[in-house]
Design a protein around this motif. Structure first.
Motif, mmCIF file in Angstrom:
data_model
loop_
_atom_site.group_PDB
_atom_site.id
_atom_site.type_symbol
_atom_site.label_atom_id
_atom_site.label_comp_id
_atom_site.label_asym_id
_atom_site.label_seq_id
_atom_site.Cartn_x
_atom_site.Cartn_y
_atom_site.Cartn_z
ATOM 1 N N GLU A 95 -7.588 -2.700 -3.887
ATOM 2 C CA GLU A 95 -7.646 -2.088 -2.634
ATOM 3 C C GLU A 95 -6.268 -2.074 -1.633
ATOM 4 O O GLU A 95 -5.952 -1.351 -1.296
ATOM 5 N N LEU A 96 -5.657 -3.298 -2.105
ATOM 6 C CA LEU A 96 -4.350 -3.355 -1.617
ATOM 7 C C LEU A 96 -3.202 -2.489 -2.002
ATOM 8 O O LEU A 96 -2.621 -1.672 -1.318
ATOM 9 N N GLN A 97 -3.534 -2.282 -3.213
ATOM 10 C CA GLN A 97 -2.511 -1.290 -3.836
ATOM 11 C C GLN A 97 -2.905 0.272 -3.307
ATOM 12 O O GLN A 97 -1.904 1.101 -3.084
ATOM 13 N N ALA A 98 -4.113 0.536 -3.274
ATOM 14 C CA ALA A 98 -4.693 1.752 -2.386
ATOM 15 C C ALA A 98 -4.042 2.055 -1.270
ATOM 16 O O ALA A 98 -4.005 3.072 -0.542
ATOM 17 N N ARG A 99 -3.970 0.787 -0.324
ATOM 18 C CA ARG A 99 -3.717 0.903 0.992
ATOM 19 C C ARG A 99 -2.108 0.734 1.153
ATOM 20 O O ARG A 99 -1.542 1.193 2.284
ATOM 21 N N GLY A 150 -2.722 12.484 -1.392
ATOM 22 C CA GLY A 150 -1.915 13.402 -0.444
ATOM 23 C C GLY A 150 -0.955 12.604 0.050
ATOM 24 O O GLY A 150 0.306 13.224 0.049
ATOM 25 N N GLU A 151 -0.944 11.282 0.374
ATOM 26 C CA GLU A 151 0.043 10.514 0.607
ATOM 27 C C GLU A 151 0.261 9.146 -0.184
ATOM 28 O O GLU A 151 -0.072 8.088 0.372
ATOM 29 N N PRO A 152 0.885 9.455 -1.238
ATOM 30 C CA PRO A 152 1.050 8.162 -2.258
ATOM 31 C C PRO A 152 2.169 7.154 -1.704
ATOM 32 O O PRO A 152 3.006 7.629 -0.854
ATOM 33 N N PRO A 153 1.960 5.962 -2.087
ATOM 34 C CA PRO A 153 2.783 5.243 -1.647
ATOM 35 C C PRO A 153 4.158 5.322 -2.502
ATOM 36 O O PRO A 153 4.325 5.912 -3.545
ATOM 37 N N VAL A 154 5.398 4.899 -1.737
ATOM 38 C CA VAL A 154 6.549 4.675 -2.554
ATOM 39 C C VAL A 154 6.436 3.573 -3.606
ATOM 40 O O VAL A 154 6.253 2.343 -3.183
ATOM 41 N N PHE A 155 6.844 3.888 -4.699
ATOM 42 C CA PHE A 155 6.602 3.001 -5.875
ATOM 43 C C PHE A 155 8.151 2.660 -6.678
ATOM 44 O O PHE A 155 8.315 3.468 -7.187
ATOM 45 N N TYR A 212 3.673 -5.994 -1.855
ATOM 46 C CA TYR A 212 2.914 -4.742 -0.799
ATOM 47 C C TYR A 212 3.474 -4.910 0.349
ATOM 48 O O TYR A 212 3.241 -5.708 0.912
ATOM 49 N N ARG A 213 3.774 -3.527 0.864
ATOM 50 C CA ARG A 213 3.957 -3.317 2.448
ATOM 51 C C ARG A 213 3.140 -2.357 2.856
ATOM 52 O O ARG A 213 2.908 -1.294 2.218
ATOM 53 N N PHE A 214 2.792 -2.538 4.300
ATOM 54 C CA PHE A 214 1.909 -1.695 4.875
ATOM 55 C C PHE A 214 2.506 -1.297 6.149
ATOM 56 O O PHE A 214 3.284 -1.836 6.852
ATOM 57 N N PRO A 218 0.856 -7.321 7.764
ATOM 58 C CA PRO A 218 1.818 -7.955 6.883
ATOM 59 C C PRO A 218 2.003 -7.672 5.691
ATOM 60 O O PRO A 218 0.887 -7.216 5.006
ATOM 61 N N SER A 219 2.961 -7.970 4.869
ATOM 62 C CA SER A 219 3.211 -7.749 3.849
ATOM 63 C C SER A 219 2.745 -8.553 2.991
ATOM 64 O O SER A 219 2.317 -9.914 3.359
ATOM 65 N N ILE A 220 2.352 -8.470 1.729
ATOM 66 C CA ILE A 220 1.505 -9.471 0.835
ATOM 67 C C ILE A 220 2.243 -9.460 -0.562
ATOM 68 O O ILE A 220 2.876 -8.431 -1.325
#
Length: 282
Positions: A95-99, A150-155, A212-214, A218-220
């Protein structure tokens, strides 16, 4: 043997999926075999999914949605079903990856799960445990859908050159995996860098980790052990790993040079299958 009539649609996402599949199939007046013929799967598989004995795939869901005119119901449900099959300790991480708006990964000896091919993932997951391997592989691959939304994370993925040399699944599997990594060349949202072995000691010697940055949280930092995962938002840990990642990226080859090394390794090390595997693949 489980019968669909005995299924409780509230028992699990998989049970609910099976219940809805049967409900829509019967409303269309089709048998399991007839639906299977339409979507090019066996009636037996349709029955196993309806009775929650087999996991559906995104492809199966899309075909059945089209055949039964469900308005995309099963395609919307399948992601939830597959996530529910992850180990309990990993569901939060998925879920963190997805967000996440940005994912930064460092791997010491293998390709990150979000970039694995089916054969490579199967070889990794099958080490010491062949149980339910098809389903576990499908669940892992389904997580990669976050890169296509639609809006994927930058990986950003940095991994040691050892990941190119550790032959997981055999030469053909490795060649396909390295070709897959090269397919992201030019994609600004999926960036692959290789940390060369010749660089010696580096900031990631303590092991693999993800950051992970959101957008508004806060980052995790996430690290993993045997059968357990450890996400933390501790500011000191996040600060330390952010600094380590900066140094890892600086020590790694550039995106272009990383692609050159991946391509060279693919051609020179995995260009042909070994004699025992038969004909060349290149």
């Amino acid at each position: 043997m489980t019968h669909i009539s005995a299924l409780d649609p509230g028992a699990s996402p998989l049970d609910y999926y099976g219940f809805e599949l049967r409900r829509h199939r019967e409303a269309a007046g089709l048998t399991q075999k007839q639906l299977g013929d339409i979507v090019n799967y066996t009636g037996s598989l349709v029955g196993q999914i309806e009775t929650a004995r087999k996991l559906p795939t995104p492809e199966f869901s899309e075909r059945v949605d089209a055949a039964l005119g469900t308005g995309g119901l099963l395609s919307r449900l399948v992601g939830l079903v597959l996530r529910s099959q992850l180990p309990g300790w990993f569901q939060q991480v998925a879920e963190l990856q997805a967000r996440a708006a940005e994912i930064y990964s460092f791997e010491t000896q293998m390709v990150h799960g979000l970039l694995q091919t089916p054969a490579y993932a199967r070889a990794v997951l099958g080490t010491l445990n062949q149980a339910d391997l098809d389903d576990r592989t499908a669940v892992r691959l389904a997580r990669q859908g976050i890169l296509d939304k639609g809006e994927p994370p930058v990986f950003w993925a940095v991994f040691s050159e050892a990941a190119l040399l550790l032959e997981i699944g055999g030469p053909k599997t490795m060649r396909e995996q390295l070709m897959h990594l090269l397919s992201f060349e030019g994609n600004p949202r999926v960036n692959v860098q290789v940390l060369p072995l010749s660089g010696g000691a580096h900031a990631g010697l303590q092991g693999s980790f993800d950051l992970y940055r959101f957008a508004g949280d806060p980052s995790i930092v996430y690290t993993e052990g045997y059968g357990s995962g450890h996400p933390t938002a501790n500011p000191d840990t996040v600060k330390d790993c952010s600094l380590r990642y900066d140094h890892l990226q600086a020590a790694a080859l550039s995106l272009r040079d990383s692609a050159r090394l991946i391509r060279r390794t693919m051609e020179e090390r995995y260009g042909e299958q070994s004699a025992r595997d038969g004909a060349p693949v290149a």
